[in-house]
Design a protein around this motif. Sequence first.
Motif, PDB file in Angstrom:
ATOM      1  N   ILE A   1       4.280   5.541  -5.684  1.00 40.45           N
ATOM      2  CA  ILE A   1       4.126   5.430  -7.231  1.00 40.45           C
ATOM      3  C   ILE A   1       3.151   6.501  -7.564  1.00 40.45           C
ATOM      4  CG2 ILE A   1       3.444   3.855  -9.092  1.00 40.45           C
ATOM      5  CD1 ILE A   1       4.945   1.729  -7.860  1.00 40.45           C
ATOM      6  N   ASP A   2       1.971   6.621  -7.064  1.00 42.70           N
ATOM      7  CA  ASP A   2       1.142   7.558  -7.292  1.00 42.70           C
ATOM      8  C   ASP A   2       1.609   8.930  -7.353  1.00 42.70           C
ATOM      9  OD1 ASP A   2      -0.944   5.665  -8.176  1.00 42.70           O
ATOM     10  OD2 ASP A   2      -1.747   5.441  -6.205  1.00 42.70           O
ATOM     11  N   SER A   3       2.055   9.073  -6.004  1.00 43.83           N
ATOM     12  CA  SER A   3       2.782  10.649  -6.026  1.00 43.83           C
ATOM     13  C   SER A   3       3.674  11.092  -6.936  1.00 43.83           C
ATOM     14  CB  SER A   3       3.206  10.646  -4.435  1.00 43.83           C
ATOM     15  OG  SER A   3       4.253   9.915  -4.341  1.00 43.83           O
TER      16      SER A   3
ATOM     17  N   ARG B   1       0.799  -1.372  -0.090  1.00 42.75           N
ATOM     18  CA  ARG B   1      -0.097  -0.035   0.237  1.00 42.75           C
ATOM     19  C   ARG B   1       0.906   1.337   0.172  1.00 42.75           C
ATOM     20  NH1 ARG B   1      -1.945   3.673   3.498  1.00 42.75           N
ATOM     21  NH2 ARG B   1      -1.015   2.473   5.308  1.00 42.75           N
TER      22      ARG B   1
ATOM     23  N   SER C   1       2.597   1.646  -3.401  1.00 44.39           N
ATOM     24  CA  SER C   1       1.621   2.151  -4.480  1.00 44.39           C
ATOM     25  C   SER C   1       1.116   3.630  -4.279  1.00 44.39           C
ATOM     26  CB  SER C   1       0.114   1.574  -4.577  1.00 44.39           C
ATOM     27  OG  SER C   1      -0.711   1.593  -3.015  1.00 44.39           O
ATOM     28  N   LEU C   2       1.198   4.050  -3.033  1.00 42.77           N
ATOM     29  CA  LEU C   2       0.850   5.564  -2.651  1.00 42.77           C
ATOM     30  C   LEU C   2       2.310   6.391  -3.307  1.00 42.77           C
ATOM     31  CD1 LEU C   2      -0.542   5.530   0.907  1.00 42.77           C
ATOM     32  CD2 LEU C   2      -1.875   6.264  -1.301  1.00 42.77           C
TER      33      LEU C   2
ATOM     34  N   GLN D   1       3.819   9.839 -10.105  1.00 42.74           N
ATOM     35  CA  GLN D   1       3.171   9.763 -11.244  1.00 42.74           C
ATOM     36  C   GLN D   1       2.450  11.115 -11.442  1.00 42.74           C
ATOM     37  OE1 GLN D   1       0.985   6.255 -11.893  1.00 42.74           O
ATOM     38  NE2 GLN D   1       2.701   5.119 -12.821  1.00 42.74           N
ATOM     39  N   ASN D   2       1.819  11.703 -10.418  1.00 42.06           N
ATOM     40  CA  ASN D   2       1.017  12.750 -10.265  1.00 42.06           C
ATOM     41  C   ASN D   2       1.811  14.077 -10.029  1.00 42.06           C
ATOM     42  OD1 ASN D   2      -1.208  11.181 -10.675  1.00 42.06           O
ATOM     43  ND2 ASN D   2      -1.691  11.129  -8.431  1.00 42.06           N
ATOM     44  N   ASN D   3       3.165  13.795  -9.998  1.00 42.25           N
ATOM     45  CA  ASN D   3       4.152  14.989  -9.693  1.00 42.25           C
ATOM     46  C   ASN D   3       3.982  15.984 -11.295  1.00 42.25           C
ATOM     47  OD1 ASN D   3       6.058  16.776  -9.060  1.00 42.25           O
ATOM     48  ND2 ASN D   3       7.470  15.367  -8.501  1.00 42.25           N
TER      49      ASN D   3
END
Length: 161
Positions: free
Chosen positions: A24-26, A18, A21-22, A28-30
């Motif tokens: 990776i999401d942060s 978890r 994945s958080l 990718q959203n940078n």
Amino acid sequence: MAKEEPPSISKDLQELQRKLSLLIDSVQNNSKVVALMKSPVGQYLDKHPFLTLTLLVFVAVSAVPVGFFILLVVLTSLAAFVGVILLEGLVISVGGLSLLCVLCGLGFVSLIISGIITVSYVVVSSLVNYWFSPRLLTQHNCSGDCQLPRKSADLDGLHQE
């Protein structure tokens, strides 16, 4: 006999998954990553994952030698800087001491020369005064009647007129 994993390990793995994945999401959203992915380079790397992985591994692996090289350059520059300062200080110290010795020697030589000149002046002037003194001149020039008093009497007469 196979041992069963305790339930706490699977919970730890789920928690780690978890968090990953958080992360990776942060990433990718940078905004910078989004700008890179919209650029032509980012689109090319997105279409060629093997090249992207190779580039990522190369950057990660080359970070250590590049870091060591930069550390070596910085330490060498620091050593050279300190060495130049020490060498310059040594040269200035040796030069200053040499100059001090030379100036002391020149002062001593000039003292001796001025002493010799002063003694020579006194001796020569004493000899000249002795050889050419008015007393000796009057003794050599006078043959009975000395003409010096008459000259002075003639000069007194000139002043009276």
